[in-house]
Design an enzyme around this catalytic site. Structure first.
Site, short mmCIF file in Angstrom:
data_model
loop_
_atom_site.label_atom_id
_atom_site.label_comp_id
_atom_site.label_asym_id
_atom_site.label_seq_id
_atom_site.Cartn_x
_atom_site.Cartn_y
_atom_site.Cartn_z
N GLU A 1 -5.27 -4.93 10.58
CA GLU A 1 -4.31 -3.84 10.76
C GLU A 1 -4.64 -3.07 12.04
O GLU A 1 -5.44 -2.11 12.00
CB GLU A 1 -4.38 -2.88 9.56
CG GLU A 1 -3.97 -3.50 8.25
CD GLU A 1 -3.39 -2.48 7.27
OE1 GLU A 1 -2.34 -2.77 6.69
OE2 GLU A 1 -3.97 -1.39 7.09
N HIS B 1 -9.70 1.00 4.62
CA HIS B 1 -8.45 1.25 5.34
C HIS B 1 -8.70 2.19 6.52
O HIS B 1 -9.52 3.11 6.42
CB HIS B 1 -7.41 1.86 4.39
CG HIS B 1 -6.03 1.83 4.98
ND1 HIS B 1 -5.61 2.75 5.92
CD2 HIS B 1 -5.02 0.95 4.81
CE1 HIS B 1 -4.39 2.45 6.28
NE2 HIS B 1 -4.00 1.36 5.63
N ASN C 1 0.87 -1.18 0.00
CA ASN C 1 0.00 0.00 0.00
C ASN C 1 0.91 1.23 0.00
O ASN C 1 1.47 1.58 1.03
CB ASN C 1 -0.90 -0.03 1.25
CG ASN C 1 -1.78 1.21 1.34
OD1 ASN C 1 -1.79 2.03 0.42
ND2 ASN C 1 -2.49 1.34 2.45
P1 13P Z 1 2.79 0.51 7.82
O1 13P Z 1 3.38 -0.75 7.27
O2 13P Z 1 3.53 1.74 7.42
O3 13P Z 1 2.52 0.41 9.29
O4 13P Z 1 1.36 0.67 7.13
C1 13P Z 1 0.46 -0.38 7.23
C2 13P Z 1 -0.73 -0.05 6.41
O5 13P Z 1 -1.48 0.83 6.74
C3 13P Z 1 -0.90 -0.81 5.18
O6 13P Z 1 -2.17 -0.64 4.67
#
Ligand code: 13P
Length: 255
Positions: free
Chosen positions: A165, A93, A8
């Site tokens: 996440e 997200h 991403n």
């Molecule tokens: P990071 O890997 O920078 O923590 O981001 C995770 C994320 O939001 C992927 O969608």
């Protein structure tokens, strides 16, 4: 089940910058056996699409709308994405839930629409530090997940990729904390159980559950020790082709 490593890129790179990053990805992931997806900004999609055609890399968007056309200023449809060869789209997200106030109901519409159009939704779920510290992370994720997949039929649930996440573990969260592989195991097992309760064992087993939250080339082997990790969704580390390639390689090396 093949692993799924998704990058991403968020709102970080111009089209040209994305292009040079992606060219480096292609060189470094030639031998992978995993599904590898890059999700750049919309403006980079038409630049990246022709370049990745003969590579292991697949294309994803960072979001998608839930109507095909009409008066929806600023939105993008599944047809527009498919025209460019996008087979995946991130939906729900936490940054969109936070800054743009996207609700579970809205995310649910996007999930169902993407599935209907043949685009694999990478559905993001995960609690904030407040829920985690209050001992409510499991109930929070359960409620969020059930709301976001409401109405998705059993025969289609395997087409959804789930990304757990936890907001408190993202690289960009202030006062972020590291997650342990035990904590990942607990939540991923719980997510699998929710899917089993909503659908059945067979259907639940076919859903890929990704982990996202500060995944990098250093912690990937620890993360892969957790149970039920079928892939990763990578933010910051995906902006460095070598780091991202090492994450992909860790999946290939997994027994
Ligand atoms: P990071 O890997 O920078 O923590 O981001 C995770 C994320 O939001 C992927 O969608």
């Amino acid at each position: 089940m093949k692993g799924l490593a998704a990058a991403n890129l968020k709102m970080n790179l111009t089209g040209q910058q994305t292009l040079s990053l992606v060219k480096n990805y292609i060189k470094l992931i030639k031998k992978t056996k995993q599904d590898v997806v890059v999700c750049p900004s919309y403006t980079a999609l038409p630049l990246v699409a022709p370049v990745i055609k003969k590579s292991r890399l697949q294309l994803g968007a960072q979001d998608v709308f839930y109507e095909q056309k009409g008066a929806f200023t600023g939105e993008i449809s599944t047809d527009m994405l498919k025209e460019l060869g996008c087979r995946f789209s991130i939906v729900g997200h936490s940054e969109r839930r936070n800054y743009l106030k996207e609700t579970d109901e809205l995310v649910n519409l996007k999930v169902k629409w993407a599935l209907k159009a043949g685009i694999t939704p990478i559905l993001c779920i995960g609690e904030d530090a407040y829920s985690r510290d209050g001992g409510e992370s499991f109930s929070f994720v359960e409620k969020q997940l059930k709301a976001c997949i409401a109405g998705v039929e059993k025969k289609n649930i395997h087409k959804v990729a789930l990304a757990y996440e936890p907001i408190w573990a993202l690289s960009t969260t202030a006062n972020r904390r590291d997650i342990t592989s035990r904590e990942i195991t607990q939540m991923h097992n719980y997510i699998r159980k929710i899917l089993k309760d909503v659908y059945d064992v067979m259907a639940a087993a076919q859903v890929r559950i990704l982990y996202g939250g500060s995944v990098n080339e250093q912690n990937i082997s620890e993360i892969l020790k957790a149970e039920n990790v079928d892939g990763v969704l990578v933010g910051a580390a995906s902006l460095d082709a070598r780091k991202f390639a090492r994450i992909v390689a860790a999946f290939d090396a997994r027994k």
